[in-house]
Design a protein around this motif. Structure first.
Motif, PDB file in Angstrom:
ATOM      1  N   GLN A   1       0.849  -1.186   0.000  1.00  0.00           N
ATOM      2  CA  GLN A   1       0.000   0.000   0.000  1.00  0.00           C
ATOM      3  C   GLN A   1       0.888   1.241   0.000  1.00  0.00           C
ATOM      4  O   GLN A   1       1.952   1.251   0.622  1.00  0.00           O
ATOM      5  CB  GLN A   1      -0.908   0.026   1.228  1.00  0.00           C
ATOM      6  CG  GLN A   1      -1.884  -1.147   1.307  1.00  0.00           C
ATOM      7  CD  GLN A   1      -2.913  -1.123   0.206  1.00  0.00           C
ATOM      8  OE1 GLN A   1      -3.492  -0.066  -0.082  1.00  0.00           O
ATOM      9  NE2 GLN A   1      -3.169  -2.273  -0.407  1.00  0.00           N
TER      10      GLN A   1
ATOM     11  N   GLY B   1      -2.871   0.719  -4.063  1.00  0.00           N
ATOM     12  CA  GLY B   1      -2.296  -0.578  -3.782  1.00  0.00           C
ATOM     13  C   GLY B   1      -1.484  -1.093  -4.948  1.00  0.00           C
ATOM     14  O   GLY B   1      -1.655  -0.669  -6.097  1.00  0.00           O
TER      15      GLY B   1
ATOM     16  N   LYS C   1      -3.717   7.678  -2.487  1.00  0.00           N
ATOM     17  CA  LYS C   1      -3.203   6.406  -2.000  1.00  0.00           C
ATOM     18  C   LYS C   1      -3.606   5.305  -2.967  1.00  0.00           C
ATOM     19  O   LYS C   1      -4.418   5.522  -3.881  1.00  0.00           O
ATOM     20  CB  LYS C   1      -3.734   6.102  -0.607  1.00  0.00           C
ATOM     21  CG  LYS C   1      -5.245   6.031  -0.513  1.00  0.00           C
ATOM     22  CD  LYS C   1      -5.685   5.819   0.921  1.00  0.00           C
ATOM     23  CE  LYS C   1      -7.214   5.763   1.025  1.00  0.00           C
ATOM     24  NZ  LYS C   1      -7.657   5.539   2.433  1.00  0.00           N
TER      25      LYS C   1
END
Length: 262
Positions: A116, A135, A133
């Motif tokens: 992450q 992954g 943000k």
């Protein structure tokens, strides 16, 4: 590790194209649920106190000791800090002229299969930084004994992007297309492919916009005469969305996404 992605994402989410037709005029917003990232992986090695981004353009190799390290050939930053937080976490800080322009933290899962990341980036904005943000999935392992961040990674999802990195506005007037974003990028370009100045982004110096048919266009972004990206966009039949394909010519990556009219 994430600088190339962050920059890549900033270009992706702050589009630099528009079309000289009223159907394209207005404010649009990227739908992050409809972003298809490139399948070409980032290749990172962190071992023996050295950090390497093998797929960055230009490639990066610096000490991972938490101090400023000089890098060259990158328009958005000139020094980089790589700090090893622990066996699964790495923080990066990029600066330009001594000023912090971006930060990112990447945390690898205990099994090493996923990671992450979170970032803030003001390297091409004159206002508040873009934040976000996402992954990643590992598609190939790094060298034996290397830090967990080592290996080949593809971005699996993105989320939580601030609106200033998702919105863009354009308006056609007098045969020219005007584009602007909340982060300060703008241009005025004819839609006949004539080269025009691009303002507010240290990585793009000029732009060409070419109308193709009634509802499509191709934009070519250039840096000092060299093509760095090509964006193809197609307006939907109802005029409420645009399908877009972004080709990063420097890194050989292709991404697609959808913008929704506000």
């Amino acid at each position: 590790m994430k600088k190339s992605l962050c920059i890549g994402l900033l270009v992706l989410l702050c589009p630099v194209y528009a079309m000289a037709q009223s159907a394209f005029d207005g404010t649009w917003k990227i739908d992050t649920n409809k972003v298809q990232m490139s399948k070409k992986p980032d290749v990172i090695v962190l071992q023996n106190g050295m950090y390497e981004c093998k797929t960055c353009v230009p490639a990066i190799k610096v000490k991972a000791d938490g101090t400023d390290q000089k890098v060259t050939g990158h328009p958005y930053y000139d020094t980089m800090v790589v700090q090893v937080v622990d066996d699964h976490t790495v923080k990066e800080i990029e600066k330009k002229g001594g000023k912090v322009v971006s930060t990112s933290t990447t945390t690898v899962s205990p099994d090493g299969a996923t990671a992450q990341f979170e970032f803030t980036d003001s390297s091409n904005t004159s206002s508040d930084p873009v934040t976000g943000k996402g992954g990643m999935k590992q598609v190939a392992k790094g060298p034996a004994g290397a830090h967990a961040i080592s290996g080949s990674w593809v971005t699996s999802d993105i989320a939580g992007f601030s609106d200033n990195g998702l919105l863009f506005t354009y308006k056609e007037d007098g045969g020219k297309l005007g584009m602007s974003t909340p982060t300060g990028q703008s241009y005025q370009a004819k839609t006949d492919g004539t080269e025009a100045p691009y303002k507010g982004d240290p990585g793009i110096s000029t732009v060409k916009v070419k109308q193709v048919g009634k509802n499509s266009l191709v934009e070519t972004d250039m840096r000092n005469g060299k093509i760095i990206a090509v964006v193809k966009s197609t307006l939907s039949a109802d005029g409420k969305s645009m399908d877009m394909v972004y080709e990063d010519k420097l890194q050989g990556r292709t991404m697609s996404y959808v913008a929704v009219k506000q």
